[in-house]
Design an enzyme around this catalytic site. Sequence first.
Site, short mmCIF file in Angstrom:
data_model
loop_
_atom_site.label_atom_id
_atom_site.label_comp_id
_atom_site.label_asym_id
_atom_site.label_seq_id
_atom_site.Cartn_x
_atom_site.Cartn_y
_atom_site.Cartn_z
CB CYS A 75 2.87 -6.46 16.81
SG CYS A 75 1.87 -4.97 16.90
CB CYS A 97 -2.33 -4.47 19.83
SG CYS A 97 -0.98 -3.91 18.77
CE LYS A 156 -2.82 1.35 11.72
NZ LYS A 156 -2.73 0.61 13.00
CB CYS A 173 -0.18 -8.18 19.11
SG CYS A 173 -0.90 -7.43 17.63
CG HIS A 183 4.21 -1.32 2.15
ND1 HIS A 183 2.95 -1.82 1.95
CD2 HIS A 183 4.63 -1.87 3.32
CE1 HIS A 183 2.62 -2.63 2.94
NE2 HIS A 183 3.62 -2.67 3.79
CG HIS A 185 -0.36 -0.12 2.54
ND1 HIS A 185 0.56 0.79 3.02
CD2 HIS A 185 -0.54 -1.03 3.54
CE1 HIS A 185 0.92 0.46 4.24
NE2 HIS A 185 0.28 -0.64 4.58
CG HIS A 237 -2.13 -4.42 14.60
ND1 HIS A 237 -0.89 -4.63 15.13
CD2 HIS A 237 -1.98 -4.46 13.25
CE1 HIS A 237 -0.01 -4.80 14.16
NE2 HIS A 237 -0.63 -4.71 13.01
CE LYS A 262 1.57 -6.31 3.97
NZ LYS A 262 1.89 -5.98 5.35
#
Length: 525
Positions: free
Chosen positions: A136, A150, A324, A133, A27, A24, A153, A327
């Site tokens: 992570c 978390c 947010k 998690c 990246h 996305h 996330h 992927k």
Amino acid sequence: MTTTPENTHVYVTTAIPYVNGDPHLGHALELVQADVLARHARRRRRPVRFLTGTDDNALKNVTAAHAAGVDVREFVAANAARFAALREPLQLSYDDHIRTGTDPRHAPGVRRIWRRCAANGDLYRRRYEGLYCAGCEQFYALEELAGGRCPEHGTAPERVSEENWFFRLSRYTDALRAVLESGRVRVEPAARRNEVLAFVRAGLADISVSRPADRAGGWGIAVPDDPAQVVYVWWDALANYVTALGYGSTGADPADGGHDDHHDDDDGKPFRTWWVESAERIHVVGKGIVRFHAVFWLAQLLSAGLPLPTAVYVHDYLSVDGAKLAKGVGHAADPAGLARRYGSDAVRWWLVRDVARIGDTDFTVDRLLTRHDQDLANGLGNLVHRTLTLVHRFGDGVVAGPWATGAGGHPLVIAADALPDAVDRALAIFDLRAATAAIGAVVDQGNRTVEGERPWELARRATAGDTAAAAHLANVLGVLVHACRALAGELEPFLPAGATRLCDQLGDGAGVGRPEPVFQRLRRL
């Protein structure tokens, strides 16, 4: 960027992303930022090696493959190829791309680091129960969770009880504090450095660095001499920065009683050149993984007796239309699709010009179009086009140069000549926004110079026999061409394709090319 008299080599790396989904825009941000640093250093005639790649060994890749009903190896290979395919649409100049699951350089280096840390007494096995998690791939202490969830996330970690290998991170609390406080390893921006230091000063607990092979489905790198365990994905992944340089690929392991050759490597000795002796070893990472790079990785290297990176540059996050990034979020966050539709120049320029150094930034197509048209089409592109038009209309396509009488002190020449230093200072603290703002300031000054000097009036007076006006016109045209060439050169790390088109038109001698629009407006404003 700093240099040393002995060595000016620069090694630039990105984090390697999980391949549990499509790439996305976040990246793309990291890839382009690292690419700018690499291209800028090359432009300053420094030897550069730029590495990126993918993290194939994460357990979340296995989970995603099972959810998709696809063989794990096929799933990982297909998604890794999508990340590698960003090279052309984003105009990336990386020298190496590592896949941790298939690259033959990687596993031997991971095992060598493991054995060196074990030989140093920093690995031990014990049973552990904690909050894990899966997103992570990290255990969290209860006090680190926000409302039981978390912080990265927003999901509730699962309670996991298992026996793992642990690394004595606690042993390195004082050493890491000294490294960070002294600036031996720079973390930029300073706000991220302060966060890392606060974490270290609070005291470090030992961390789990393996997972049961059964839970991983056999996926990953087996722990040396303990095939019932696989190396924790972060321990594995972080090593890519040195395994891609051949570390561990050849020679006897000193931890096994062999000759201490851990600074030796394959043909050309890239490990020694780019890690041991390089003037700068820069990691570009997202804020969510600073702890791994500025704490865990440094401790891992200290334990293994290897040199540390010199800098960890940290970017914040992107959102898309207020949501947010993750992927699978949709086409609006697809960097390759955006580049195909609007061009690599537009995508790269938004990423380097609009994204905040501190704080998250929201992406919309409207913002991308506005930034491109204002800065590139109406700003720099307009300045170059009108400059070349003026040179052909009033100078027959030839300029006398800014070295003509009085031109050397022209404010625009002074500003253009100061631009490289301004870009250097900004990039030395990982402030791409400030670097591109410096370019924009010279563009604005160039357009103001055209309006203030009014070359068309100078030409009219020169035609009427005013020799002073003729001389001044020649100076003005030379000044404008000089500034445009300086801008095109400094733009190259940020927009390699657009800068090439500008340089082709501007040339490098007395003659200039015909004006052609370099940055077409993407919409009517």
